[in-house]
Design a protein around this motif. Structure first.
Motif, mmCIF file in Angstrom:
data_model
loop_
_atom_site.group_PDB
_atom_site.id
_atom_site.type_symbol
_atom_site.label_atom_id
_atom_site.label_comp_id
_atom_site.label_asym_id
_atom_site.label_seq_id
_atom_site.Cartn_x
_atom_site.Cartn_y
_atom_site.Cartn_z
ATOM 1 N N ILE A 145 54.224 -26.253 -42.729
ATOM 2 C CA ILE A 145 52.744 -27.065 -42.887
ATOM 3 C C ILE A 145 51.549 -25.806 -43.644
ATOM 4 C CG2 ILE A 145 51.412 -28.665 -44.212
ATOM 5 C CD1 ILE A 145 52.271 -30.365 -41.288
ATOM 6 N N ASP A 146 52.263 -25.716 -45.179
ATOM 7 C CA ASP A 146 51.511 -24.641 -45.611
ATOM 8 C C ASP A 146 50.275 -24.889 -46.397
ATOM 9 O OD1 ASP A 146 51.360 -25.119 -48.373
ATOM 10 O OD2 ASP A 146 53.089 -24.517 -48.911
ATOM 11 N N ARG A 155 52.031 -28.515 -47.573
ATOM 12 C CA ARG A 155 53.584 -28.768 -48.604
ATOM 13 C C ARG A 155 54.423 -28.576 -47.389
ATOM 14 N NH1 ARG A 155 57.262 -23.772 -51.396
ATOM 15 N NH2 ARG A 155 55.783 -22.871 -50.236
ATOM 16 N N MET A 156 55.343 -29.142 -46.811
ATOM 17 C CA MET A 156 55.671 -29.231 -45.549
ATOM 18 C C MET A 156 57.114 -28.657 -44.788
ATOM 19 S SD MET A 156 57.048 -31.658 -42.242
ATOM 20 C CE MET A 156 55.579 -32.465 -42.374
ATOM 21 N N LEU A 157 57.635 -27.215 -44.405
ATOM 22 C CA LEU A 157 59.131 -27.054 -44.519
ATOM 23 C C LEU A 157 60.037 -27.817 -43.325
ATOM 24 C CD1 LEU A 157 58.679 -23.975 -45.870
ATOM 25 C CD2 LEU A 157 59.737 -25.599 -47.655
ATOM 26 N N ALA A 200 53.519 -28.380 -36.165
ATOM 27 C CA ALA A 200 52.585 -27.932 -37.189
ATOM 28 C C ALA A 200 50.973 -28.581 -37.300
ATOM 29 C CB ALA A 200 53.176 -27.705 -38.032
ATOM 30 N N THR A 201 49.871 -27.513 -38.139
ATOM 31 C CA THR A 201 49.437 -28.621 -38.068
ATOM 32 C C THR A 201 48.739 -28.740 -39.548
ATOM 33 O OG1 THR A 201 47.234 -26.931 -37.749
ATOM 34 C CG2 THR A 201 47.686 -29.070 -36.143
ATOM 35 N N ASP A 202 48.112 -30.474 -41.002
ATOM 36 C CA ASP A 202 47.897 -29.929 -41.903
ATOM 37 C C ASP A 202 46.353 -30.034 -42.269
ATOM 38 O OD1 ASP A 202 46.561 -32.731 -41.308
ATOM 39 O OD2 ASP A 202 48.259 -34.099 -42.385
ATOM 40 N N GLY A 212 44.147 -31.680 -39.728
ATOM 41 C CA GLY A 212 44.677 -31.956 -38.391
ATOM 42 C C GLY A 212 45.113 -32.264 -37.676
ATOM 43 N N ARG A 213 45.906 -33.125 -38.461
ATOM 44 C CA ARG A 213 46.963 -34.098 -38.126
ATOM 45 C C ARG A 213 47.939 -33.151 -37.448
ATOM 46 N NH1 ARG A 213 48.295 -38.449 -42.517
ATOM 47 N NH2 ARG A 213 48.332 -36.311 -43.283
ATOM 48 N N VAL A 214 48.800 -33.701 -36.396
ATOM 49 C CA VAL A 214 49.852 -32.600 -35.425
ATOM 50 C C VAL A 214 51.520 -33.306 -36.056
ATOM 51 C CG1 VAL A 214 50.331 -31.207 -33.207
ATOM 52 C CG2 VAL A 214 47.919 -32.417 -33.736
ATOM 53 N N PHE A 215 52.300 -32.527 -36.605
ATOM 54 C CA PHE A 215 53.509 -32.617 -36.963
ATOM 55 C C PHE A 215 54.439 -32.025 -35.558
ATOM 56 C CE2 PHE A 215 53.248 -35.132 -40.760
ATOM 57 C CZ PHE A 215 51.572 -34.112 -40.850
#
Lengths: 404, 351
Positions: A227-228, A232-234, A137-139, A142-145
């Motif tokens: 990430i919404d 917030r991260m789920l 996911a990205t925030d 633009g960071r990539v998780f």
């Protein structure tokens, strides 16, 4: 009495000549103008054509998603050059597509909107057999998780794929760990982690590389990450027996510029099992606009719905008939609260309207096969705001792009 | 039509079973109850019964859960590791994640094949086929019938029954092993008893595969002769018929290439004197005895079931195949062995 009529004959021939010339001139000017206009138009068309040629995406699909279409999308094109992709995510500007590969080198690959490759990345200091990137996911920055099933870690990269940090446990980041054990980190210091080597590597600016014993990796097993818009991260956590939960990381923690004091307030729901409010391999969790959370409960073959307080609401999609799920995996929610669920064994994407009090199955798209618009064990989906859908088509080694 | 019928009967039978009917088979395999739709995870959940049958191919289906992503199971058979701690054996606070799976792996494996106390995850050098492609089932068939059954198609389901209850009487078996492997030509069937506690990983913390006990006793000894390990040998030998050999049958003059020159692969040695000079404690041993001599000699003593990272250099890499073929050779001749070269022999015999 004859009226003194002014006739053509009364006009002097020379005057007529002048008028004629003027007319001629006007005509020529007009012609030139028309010609110029035509030329300009041609240039425009040519330019558009070139643009069209260079960008395989047809233009009409750039219009925003219609407000009430309830018809299935259509197949546009495929992005090849990925080996068994299982996860797909978009950059915040939706101009980049990030894909996790589980075959070959097991990289995260970056593509542009047209499907051209832009680069690839992987956790530093790991070999292909030591990493298994799954969901990502990205925030908003633009960071990539990227979750990694072999490393039991959530790796974080900058938009270009440069390693940024790693979340090693619900309350521990790599930067925090290194910082604590080495009297603080300075900008420019580098660090890396490999669960198989049980070592943490770090290098302070101007010094040689050092190692630390790795912290215990068994605390969790992060799998699905979303990430919404609020940040917030789920995260689904499939650690067995007694776990199998969805974890929620508040936006403040995820968006913070530094993670050297990582201790987010614990919030999680669910447990291991087949009953209500229990999961067997929850794969992804996505929120709707009303604060409810939908979890693809993989091995239970259903969707599990929860309210914003973490109380179980209901299950759906289990059983047989229209909208029944086989092996639900990646999911996404569009702006109209339509839930898209990738069914790996069902070989399609099933779409539910969850805006009302009861979920409503709308339609499914895709079928099993190797042709255009057919899936072979699809696993994940990402939506953009222009109505495009990206589906990770694992065993066909491609990302399929669909559109409304 | 026929399939529809079979499926309908299958479904009916299962639905007719009481909810409490639970097999020891793990995960979605067996232990089906009427309340959960356990078939859906592998068969498509559509309205029409025929459409419910899987169009699906193996191993893609199995890898959807057991693959490197381990998105639906903890046993990652592609990388040959367990994604969790073995909660059955180890308290949650102990043990490490990513311990090697007993069967090894199909793509990578984490095995200490040179006994240096270190294992790294690297690509396998040899493995059983699993995608339905074909090879020679070495030793299949009776004495004198050649090197084996050529063009033998092998997939996950050749060996495992994904529905569980795979014994001749419908009971759970060890690792869902089919009493009669598909196409093996065996008539009677071998039931490998299931284990009470599921332990999928090798017991050695450094992932040393040689000396792994079956089912659970690490360092299985002659005295604790394990029935299950014997059963697995008999099970393998349904496909590799002529590899099974009792004690003392090392060189039977039968004229059959495989049967003639093979190691005892079933049970205890005929004479304790092969190793012992006396039986004191500690016993006095012959100088030819290797560091780990006190093990059964079964298929699983020397081989893993899925794939190995062992290397095969020099002589070991050039041994002819039973049909006289010389390829594949080199490391690809590692023959699913638990140790590099002939390390398995040295463990018992020394040098």
């Amino acid at each position: 009495m004859p009226e003194n009529k002014v006739t053509e004959h009364d006009i002097h021939p020379a005057e007529m000549e002048v008028e004629k010339e003027e007319k001629e001139e006007n005509r020529r000017r007009l012609l030139l103008l028309v010609l110029l206009l035509l030329l300009a138009l041609l240039a425009c068309v040519a330019a558009l054509f070139v643009r069209y040629l260079r960008r395989p995406a047809p233009l009409p699909e750039m219009v925003p998603l219609p407000v009430d279409v309830n018809y299935p999308p259509h197949y546009l094109f495929s992005i090849y050059g990925v080996d068994k992709p299982v996860g797909v995510a978009l950059s915040p500007e939706e101009d980049r597509i990030y894909v996790t590969e589980t075959g070959g080198e097991r990289l995260v690959k970056i593509f542009d909107r047209g499907g051209d490759p832009l680069g690839s990345f992987a956790p530093p200091r790991t070999t292909p057999g030591e990493r298994s990137p799954v969901y990502l996911a990205t925030d908003s920055t633009g960071r990539v998780f990227v979750t990694d099933r072999l490393q039991h870690t959530l790796f974080v990269y900058d938009p270009e794929g440069n390693f940024w940090d790693a979340i090693l446990a619900p309350d521990l980041t790599l930067s925090e760990y290194v910082s604590k054990h080495t009297n603080g980190l300075q900008p420019g210091d580098t660090f890396a982690y490999n669960q198989f080597e049980s070592d943490v590597y770090y290098q302070k600016t101007g010094e040689s590389e050092q190692t630390l014993p790795a912290p215990d990796p068994g605390g969790w097993a992060p799998l699905g990450v979303r990430i919404d818009e609020t940040g917030r991260m789920l995260l689904t956590d499939v650690a067995t027996e007694g776990f199998n939960v969805v974890r929620e990381f508040p936006a403040e923690v995820i968006m913070a510029p530094s993670w050297q004091e990582f201790n987010p307030p614990e919030r999680m729901f669910g447990s291991y099992g087949q009953g209500n409010g229990e999961f067997l391999f929850p794969n992804t969790a996505v929120p709707d606009s009303q604060g409810r959370i939908y979890v693809t409960d993989g091995n239970n073959g259903r969707i599990s719905a929860w309210d914003g307080q973490g109380s179980f609401l209901f299950n759906f999609g289990q059983g047989s008939g229209d909208g029944a799920l086989s092996l639900p995996r990646g999911a996404a929610m569009d702006a109209r609260d339509r839930l898209y669920v990738v069914d790996a064994v069902g070989q399609d994407v099933k779409v539910y309207d969850v805006s009302g009090p009861e979920p409503n199955f709308l339609f499914a798209f895709g079928d099993w096969g190797m042709g255009d618009g057919q899936f072979n064990y699809p696993n994940d989906i990402a939506l953009d705001s222009s109505g495009r859908l990206y589906v990770a088509d694992r065993e066909n080694d491609r990302i399929q792009v669909w559109s409304y | 039509m026929k399939l529809k019928l079979i499926l309908a009967i299958g479904l009916l039978t299962l639905l007719a079973l009481p909810t409490g009917w639970a097999l020891a088979d793990n995960g979605p395999h067996g232990g089906y109850t009427a309340t959960t739709d356990a078939c859906a995870g592998c068969h498509r959940a559509h309205t029409a019964p025929a459409a419910r049958l899987l169009v699906d191919t193996m191993p893609e289906l199995c890898f959807s859960c057991h693959g490197s992503t381990a998105t639906g199971a903890d046993t990652n058979v592609e990388d040959g590791v367990y994604a969790e701690r073995d909660f059955e054996t180890e308290a949650p606070a102990e043990g490490d994640v990513n311990r090697g799976l007993k069967a090894g792996g199909f793509v990578n494996a984490l095995m200490d094949t040179d006994f240096d106390g270190v294992a790294t995850s690297v690509p396998v050098t040899s493995s059983h086929l699993n995608d339905g492609s074909t090879g020679t089932a070495w030793g299949n068939g009776s004495i004198g019938s050649g090197a084996g059954a050529a063009n033998f198609s092998l997939s996950c389901a050749s060996c495992h029954d994904p529905h569980g209850g795979a014994s001749t009487t419908g009971d759970a078996t060890y690792r869902l092993l089919r009493a009669i492997p598909i196409d093996s030509g065996a008539a009677i069937g071998v039931n490998v008893a299931d284990e009470a506690n599921k332990i999928y990983t090798v017991s050695d913390a450094n992932n040393k595969y040689f000396g792994e006990g079956y089912p659970i006793t690490p360092g299985n000894t002659w005295t604790a002769m394990d029935q299950q390990e014997r059963e697995v040998s008999n099970w393998c030998a349904q496909c590799h018929t002529r590899y099974l050999a009792d004690s003392g049958s090392g060189s039977t003059g039968s004229g059959d290439d495989i049967f003639t020159f093979r190691h005892m692969s079933e049970g205890t040695p005929s004479t304790c004197d092969s190793c012992h000079i006396d039986f004191g404690s500690p016993p006095t041993l012959r100088t030819t005895v290797g560091p780990e001599w006190h093990h059964n000699v079964e298929c699983m003593t020397c081989h893993v079931a899925h794939g190995t990272t062992a290397i095969a250099g020099g002589y070991a890499g050039t041994v002819e195949w039973p049909d006289g073929a010389t390829a594949p050779n080199g490391d690809a001749r590692s023959s699913l062995l638990r140790a590099d070269n002939r390390g398995v022999c040295q463990r018992c015999h020394g040098k």
